[in-house]
Design a protein around this motif. Structure first.
Motif, PDB file in Angstrom:
ATOM      1  N   SER A  43      -1.843  93.895  91.171  1.00 20.94           N
ATOM      2  CA  SER A  43      -1.620  94.514  92.477  1.00 20.94           C
ATOM      3  C   SER A  43      -0.134  94.770  92.658  1.00 20.94           C
ATOM      4  O   SER A  43       0.702  94.046  92.119  1.00 20.94           O
ATOM      5  N   CYS A  44       0.181  95.800  93.424  1.00 23.99           N
ATOM      6  CA  CYS A  44       1.570  96.117  93.706  1.00 23.99           C
ATOM      7  C   CYS A  44       1.692  96.570  95.151  1.00 23.99           C
ATOM      8  O   CYS A  44       1.059  97.552  95.552  1.00 23.99           O
ATOM      9  N   ALA A  45       2.517  95.860  95.905  1.00 23.16           N
ATOM     10  CA  ALA A  45       2.810  96.246  97.280  1.00 23.16           C
ATOM     11  C   ALA A  45       4.150  96.971  97.296  1.00 23.16           C
ATOM     12  O   ALA A  45       5.150  96.450  96.796  1.00 23.16           O
ATOM     13  N   ALA A  46       4.146  98.171  97.836  1.00 24.52           N
ATOM     14  CA  ALA A  46       5.369  98.977  97.866  1.00 24.52           C
ATOM     15  C   ALA A  46       5.677  99.372  99.299  1.00 24.52           C
ATOM     16  O   ALA A  46       4.786  99.507 100.126  1.00 24.52           O
ATOM     17  N   SER A  47       6.949  99.566  99.579  1.00 23.92           N
ATOM     18  CA  SER A  47       7.337  99.989 100.912  1.00 23.92           C
ATOM     19  C   SER A  47       6.866 101.420 101.163  1.00 23.92           C
ATOM     20  O   SER A  47       6.626 102.181 100.232  1.00 23.92           O
ATOM     21  N   GLY A  48       6.768 101.779 102.421  1.00 25.83           N
ATOM     22  CA  GLY A  48       6.310 103.107 102.760  1.00 25.83           C
ATOM     23  C   GLY A  48       7.187 104.194 102.175  1.00 25.83           C
ATOM     24  O   GLY A  48       6.710 105.255 101.786  1.00 25.83           O
ATOM     25  N   SER A  49       8.504 103.929 102.090  1.00 29.19           N
ATOM     26  CA  SER A  49       9.419 104.945 101.578  1.00 29.19           C
ATOM     27  C   SER A  49       9.145 105.259 100.114  1.00 29.19           C
ATOM     28  O   SER A  49       9.400 106.358  99.638  1.00 29.19           O
ATOM     29  N   GLN A 108      17.267  99.627  99.092  1.00 26.58           N
ATOM     30  CA  GLN A 108      15.884 100.047  98.925  1.00 26.58           C
ATOM     31  C   GLN A 108      15.025  98.829  98.626  1.00 26.58           C
ATOM     32  O   GLN A 108      15.383  97.991  97.813  1.00 26.58           O
ATOM     33  N   VAL A 109      13.895  98.716  99.289  1.00 29.03           N
ATOM     34  CA  VAL A 109      12.994  97.597  99.078  1.00 29.03           C
ATOM     35  C   VAL A 109      12.284  97.764  97.748  1.00 29.03           C
ATOM     36  O   VAL A 109      11.787  98.848  97.420  1.00 29.03           O
ATOM     37  N   LYS A 110      12.244  96.680  96.988  1.00 33.50           N
ATOM     38  CA  LYS A 110      11.631  96.754  95.660  1.00 33.50           C
ATOM     39  C   LYS A 110      10.128  96.551  95.744  1.00 33.50           C
ATOM     40  O   LYS A 110       9.640  95.789  96.587  1.00 33.50           O
ATOM     41  N   PRO A 111       9.387  97.173  94.831  1.00 35.30           N
ATOM     42  CA  PRO A 111       7.953  96.885  94.752  1.00 35.30           C
ATOM     43  C   PRO A 111       7.732  95.424  94.375  1.00 35.30           C
ATOM     44  O   PRO A 111       8.576  94.812  93.711  1.00 35.30           O
ATOM     45  N   VAL A 112       6.587  94.870  94.765  1.00 33.28           N
ATOM     46  CA  VAL A 112       6.247  93.491  94.439  1.00 33.28           C
ATOM     47  C   VAL A 112       4.922  93.478  93.679  1.00 33.28           C
ATOM     48  O   VAL A 112       3.867  93.796  94.253  1.00 33.28           O
ATOM     49  N   GLU A 113       5.005  93.126  92.400  1.00 27.53           N
ATOM     50  CA  GLU A 113       3.836  93.093  91.539  1.00 27.53           C
ATOM     51  C   GLU A 113       3.271  91.675  91.476  1.00 27.53           C
ATOM     52  O   GLU A 113       4.016  90.690  91.540  1.00 27.53           O
ATOM     53  N   SER A 114       1.948  91.575  91.292  1.00 27.04           N
ATOM     54  CA  SER A 114       1.292  90.280  91.163  1.00 27.04           C
ATOM     55  C   SER A 114       0.002  90.433  90.379  1.00 27.04           C
ATOM     56  O   SER A 114      -0.469  91.562  90.156  1.00 27.04           O
ATOM     57  N   GLY A 115      -0.566  89.289  89.958  1.00 31.55           N
ATOM     58  CA  GLY A 115      -1.860  89.301  89.315  1.00 31.55           C
ATOM     59  C   GLY A 115      -1.856  89.093  87.814  1.00 31.55           C
ATOM     60  O   GLY A 115      -2.914  89.024  87.194  1.00 31.55           O
ATOM     61  N   GLY A 116      -0.666  89.009  87.221  1.00 32.58           N
ATOM     62  CA  GLY A 116      -0.593  88.784  85.786  1.00 32.58           C
ATOM     63  C   GLY A 116      -1.035  87.385  85.410  1.00 32.58           C
ATOM     64  O   GLY A 116      -1.310  86.535  86.262  1.00 32.58           O
ATOM     65  N   GLY A 117      -1.101  87.147  84.103  1.00 34.09           N
ATOM     66  CA  GLY A 117      -1.492  85.832  83.627  1.00 34.09           C
ATOM     67  C   GLY A 117      -1.794  85.848  82.149  1.00 34.09           C
ATOM     68  O   GLY A 117      -1.508  86.820  81.451  1.00 34.09           O
ATOM     69  N   LEU A 118      -2.376  84.741  81.694  1.00 36.79           N
ATOM     70  CA  LEU A 118      -2.768  84.585  80.299  1.00 36.79           C
ATOM     71  C   LEU A 118      -4.272  84.780  80.200  1.00 36.79           C
ATOM     72  O   LEU A 118      -5.042  84.149  80.936  1.00 36.79           O
ATOM     73  N   VAL A 119      -4.697  85.627  79.287  1.00 40.04           N
ATOM     74  CA  VAL A 119      -6.115  85.922  79.121  1.00 40.04           C
ATOM     75  C   VAL A 119      -6.412  86.106  77.645  1.00 40.04           C
ATOM     76  O   VAL A 119      -5.533  86.517  76.871  1.00 40.04           O
ATOM     77  N   GLN A 120      -7.643  85.790  77.251  1.00 36.99           N
ATOM     78  CA  GLN A 120      -8.038  86.000  75.867  1.00 36.99           C
ATOM     79  C   GLN A 120      -8.360  87.467  75.625  1.00 36.99           C
ATOM     80  O   GLN A 120      -8.730  88.210  76.558  1.00 36.99           O
ATOM     81  N   ALA A 121      -8.237  87.868  74.387  1.00 31.37           N
ATOM     82  CA  ALA A 121      -8.601  89.234  74.015  1.00 31.37           C
ATOM     83  C   ALA A 121     -10.034  89.521  74.460  1.00 31.37           C
ATOM     84  O   ALA A 121     -10.916  88.678  74.314  1.00 31.37           O
ATOM     85  N   GLY A 122     -10.231  90.713  75.013  1.00 33.95           N
ATOM     86  CA  GLY A 122     -11.532  91.094  75.545  1.00 33.95           C
ATOM     87  C   GLY A 122     -11.703  90.788  77.016  1.00 33.95           C
ATOM     88  O   GLY A 122     -12.679  91.238  77.640  1.00 33.95           O
ATOM     89  N   GLY A 123     -10.786  90.027  77.571  1.00 37.01           N
ATOM     90  CA  GLY A 123     -10.860  89.653  78.978  1.00 37.01           C
ATOM     91  C   GLY A 123     -10.333  90.724  79.905  1.00 37.01           C
ATOM     92  O   GLY A 123      -9.961  91.829  79.475  1.00 37.01           O
ATOM     93  N   SER A 124     -10.288  90.363  81.200  1.00 33.76           N
ATOM     94  CA  SER A 124      -9.882  91.314  82.231  1.00 33.76           C
ATOM     95  C   SER A 124      -8.873  90.688  83.185  1.00 33.76           C
ATOM     96  O   SER A 124      -8.863  89.468  83.383  1.00 33.76           O
ATOM     97  N   LEU A 125      -8.033  91.522  83.757  1.00 39.47           N
ATOM     98  CA  LEU A 125      -7.106  91.137  84.816  1.00 39.47           C
ATOM     99  C   LEU A 125      -6.988  92.306  85.780  1.00 39.47           C
ATOM    100  O   LEU A 125      -7.135  93.465  85.370  1.00 39.47           O
ATOM    101  N   THR A 126      -6.680  91.987  87.038  1.00 40.14           N
ATOM    102  CA  THR A 126      -6.384  93.022  88.020  1.00 40.14           C
ATOM    103  C   THR A 126      -4.994  92.778  88.591  1.00 40.14           C
ATOM    104  O   THR A 126      -4.719  91.716  89.143  1.00 40.14           O
TER     105      THR A 126
END
Length: 120
Positions: free
Chosen positions: A21-27, A1-19
């Motif tokens: 993303s996750c690419a998943a197979s059709g199945s 089974q193909v695993k999901p691939v997550e991205s977009g994490g990082g280090l941010v200060q309190a009060g900040g924002s991040l987005t």
């Protein structure tokens, strides 16, 4: 089974924002509600938010009003917009089908996740 691939994490200060993303197979993506989960050091993996194929959403109380989950069915991608981040949001974030964490037990095949670190 193909695993999901997550991205977009990082280090941010309190009060900040991040987005994230996750690419998943059709199945995985096509016929399922999708969810974002997180696991902090020494803690169990927990559900953060879910979204059905038609866009109905659920949020854990700890993130309600700060996080927004969305999905692009044409791209088999799910997103997590995280605003007003707090140090307690620090964790590895994963996406997968809804329902894979039950009573503290994790089921299924998972991707590597993406690290989110919020500094105070």
């Amino acid at each position: 089974q193909v695993k999901p691939v997550e991205s977009g994490g990082g280090l941010v200060q309190a009060g900040g924002s991040l987005t994230l993303s996750c690419a998943a197979s059709g199945s995985i993506f096509t016929s399922n509600a999708m969810g974002w989960y997180r696991q902090a050091p020494g803690k169990q993996r927990e559900l953060v938010a879910t979204i059905t194929r038609d866009g109905s959403t659920y949020y854990a109380d700890s993130v309600k009003g700060r996080f927004t989950i969305s999905r692009d069915n044409a791209k088999n991608t799910v997103y997590l917009q995280m605003d007003s981040l707090k140090p307690e949001d620090t964790a590895v974030y994963y996406c997968n089908r809804d329902g894979l964490v039950r009573a503290g037990v994790t089921y299924g095949v998972w991707g590597q996740g993406t690290q989110v670190t919020v500094s105070s």
